[in-house]
Design a protein around this motif. Structure first.
Motif, mmCIF file in Angstrom:
data_model
loop_
_atom_site.group_PDB
_atom_site.id
_atom_site.type_symbol
_atom_site.label_atom_id
_atom_site.label_comp_id
_atom_site.label_asym_id
_atom_site.label_seq_id
_atom_site.Cartn_x
_atom_site.Cartn_y
_atom_site.Cartn_z
ATOM 1 N N UNK A 1 0.822 -1.207 0.000
ATOM 2 C CA UNK A 1 0.000 0.000 0.000
ATOM 3 C C UNK A 1 0.858 1.260 0.000
ATOM 4 N N UNK A 2 2.006 1.194 0.689
ATOM 5 C CA UNK A 2 2.933 2.325 0.675
ATOM 6 C C UNK A 2 3.523 2.516 -0.723
ATOM 7 N N UNK A 3 3.943 1.416 -1.344
ATOM 8 C CA UNK A 3 4.517 1.500 -2.683
ATOM 9 C C UNK A 3 3.487 2.000 -3.695
ATOM 10 N N UNK A 4 2.228 1.598 -3.510
ATOM 11 C CA UNK A 4 1.169 1.996 -4.443
ATOM 12 C C UNK A 4 0.684 3.419 -4.223
ATOM 13 N N UNK A 5 0.970 3.989 -3.052
ATOM 14 C CA UNK A 5 0.513 5.339 -2.749
ATOM 15 C C UNK A 5 -0.842 5.401 -2.095
ATOM 16 N N UNK A 6 -1.376 4.254 -1.660
ATOM 17 C CA UNK A 6 -2.672 4.247 -0.974
ATOM 18 C C UNK A 6 -2.525 4.604 0.503
ATOM 19 N N UNK A 7 -1.298 4.496 1.027
ATOM 20 C CA UNK A 7 -0.998 4.839 2.418
ATOM 21 C C UNK A 7 0.267 5.681 2.410
ATOM 22 N N UNK A 8 0.282 6.726 3.232
ATOM 23 C CA UNK A 8 1.474 7.578 3.331
ATOM 24 C C UNK A 8 2.332 7.107 4.505
ATOM 25 N N UNK A 9 3.645 7.102 4.361
ATOM 26 C CA UNK A 9 4.506 6.668 5.464
ATOM 27 C C UNK A 9 4.483 7.654 6.621
ATOM 28 N N UNK A 10 4.484 7.151 7.869
ATOM 29 C CA UNK A 10 4.539 8.021 9.051
ATOM 30 C C UNK A 10 5.891 8.695 9.159
ATOM 31 N N UNK A 11 6.923 7.977 8.720
ATOM 32 C CA UNK A 11 8.269 8.535 8.664
ATOM 33 C C UNK A 11 9.033 7.801 7.571
ATOM 34 N N UNK A 12 10.159 8.370 7.176
ATOM 35 C CA UNK A 12 10.931 7.752 6.118
ATOM 36 C C UNK A 12 10.507 8.246 4.747
ATOM 37 N N UNK A 13 11.015 7.607 3.699
ATOM 38 C CA UNK A 13 10.770 8.071 2.346
ATOM 39 C C UNK A 13 10.652 6.883 1.396
ATOM 40 N N UNK A 14 10.058 7.128 0.232
ATOM 41 C CA UNK A 14 9.956 6.137 -0.847
ATOM 42 C C UNK A 14 10.541 6.779 -2.095
ATOM 43 N N UNK A 15 11.567 6.156 -2.641
ATOM 44 C CA UNK A 15 12.241 6.701 -3.812
ATOM 45 C C UNK A 15 12.034 5.800 -5.014
ATOM 46 N N UNK A 16 11.691 6.379 -6.138
ATOM 47 C CA UNK A 16 11.609 5.657 -7.407
ATOM 48 C C UNK A 16 12.536 6.361 -8.383
ATOM 49 N N UNK A 17 13.538 5.642 -8.868
ATOM 50 C CA UNK A 17 14.563 6.211 -9.752
ATOM 51 C C UNK A 17 15.210 7.433 -9.111
ATOM 52 N N UNK A 18 15.382 7.378 -7.794
ATOM 53 C CA UNK A 18 16.076 8.435 -7.078
ATOM 54 C C UNK A 18 15.223 9.610 -6.672
#
Length: 332
Positions: free
Chosen positions: A36-53
């Motif tokens: 769900x985090x990778x899909x964007x249905x849930x936002x992370x409480x902390x940290x980050x998600x990087x795609x191609x930097x």
């Protein structure tokens, strides 16, 4: 975080371009939250998600260039197969003639050329599965997310579709992240597997690494059957030194079962042998499974059924043998 509950903790993962990566774990392990985090249905409480930097943690799902296949397939029931495939192209503003060309080519690739005019309800489970995959792939997204993609299929169809998935992955070369609780599915499809437990990553590796060299008791037991040799009433012989805080583990198919009077084969000097009593025998088509009591321990033995093979019954005395190099040591 869901209130005071952390669904994922210390989750750090790098996914390689073009690989098929499976996130595997039991219910409540955090695997679906990761998707769900990778899909964007849930936002992370902390940290980050990087795609191609580039960070996408704050980017909503509908603005992420991705293909998603759900367990329910989520096909539009009021649209034909062709219109289901056209929809994502139409939303991107593609002209009608170009959409038609893309849909025709995709229907051909998933072996549904003659099914474009059918409604989803007129398709089998496997055909619906292929339509869902085709719809996710048709807009050429850089990566594909699969949420329990084969969970709704029966065993035979699931095995068939595993082959189809592997074939499509080879053809399209898409970076694919699959979430499942099915160990066989993960072992069959994946380049790498992430085993989850209680919101944390337990181990990452190739299917061969995780099955043959599990680091923990949990991974050993979750990926197939395992004989955990905890306090056995016989000395365990191994080519490796047992690290402190570990227990010995032996896969059932690594054990050979013979009559107690059978002669040892060549290479017996590299094996360990114990004698036990058959407690149960289970016939499962291509496999025969024995539960053998050795002192106070119960060992599982699994062998492929073959013609002329001796079959042992409950109460029979047998000898078990395995290579000392087959013994693994896993942490608690």
């Amino acid at each position: 975080m869901y209130g005071a509950v952390a669904a994922l903790e210390e989750f750090s993962l790098t996914i390689r371009r073009g690989e098929f990566l499976t996130i595997l774990g039991p219910s409540g392990s955090g695997k679906t939250t990761a998707l769900m985090l990778l899909a964007g249905f849930v936002a992370p409480s902390k940290g980050d998600i990087l795609i191609a930097g580039e960070s996408v943690a704050a980017v909503p799902s509908y603005r992420r260039d991705q293909g998603i296949v759900f367990q329910s397939y989520a096909l539009f029931p009021h649209l034909t197969v062709r219109r289901n495939l056209e929809f994502p192209l139409e939303m991107r503003g593609m002209a009608f003639t170009e959409r038609t060309r893309h849909v025709d080519r995709m229907l051909e690739r998933v072996h549904l050329r003659d099914f474009g005019g059918r409604m989803p309800v007129q398709l089998s489970g496997g055909q619906q599965q292929r339509v869902a995959l085709a719809r996710a792939l048709i807009a050429d997204p850089p990566f594909l997310l699969l949420d329990e993609p084969l969970g709704a299929l029966d065993r035979n169809l699931r095995e068939q579709m595993q082959g189809e998935l592997k074939s499509l992955h080879r053809e399209f070369g898409k970076t694919t992240i699959c979430v499942t609780h099915d160990q066989e599915e993960a072992l069959t499809l994946s380049d790498r597997i992430v085993v989850m437990r209680a919101g944390r990553i337990e181990q990452i590796g190739t299917p061969e690494d995780l099955y043959d060299r599990p680091r923990t008791r949990f991974v050993a037991n979750f990926l197939g059957e395992a004989n955990i040799l905890e306090n056995p009433q016989f000395a365990i012989e191994s080519d490796a030194t047992q690290p402190s805080g570990t227990v010995a583990m032996l896969r059932p198919e690594r054990i050979r079962i013979v009559a107690p009077t059978a002669q040892n084969r060549n290479g017996a000097q590299h094996c360990q042998f114990v004698t036990g009593i058959v407690d149960d025998m289970i016939y499962a088509g291509p496999l025969r499974k024995y539960n053998v009591r050795v002192g106070g321990s119960m060992l599982i033995v699994r062998e492929h059924v073959a013609s002329g093979q001796q079959i042992y019954q409950c109460g029979d005395e047998v000898r078990l043998g395995w290579l000392r190099s087959a013994v693994r040591f896993v942490a608690e």
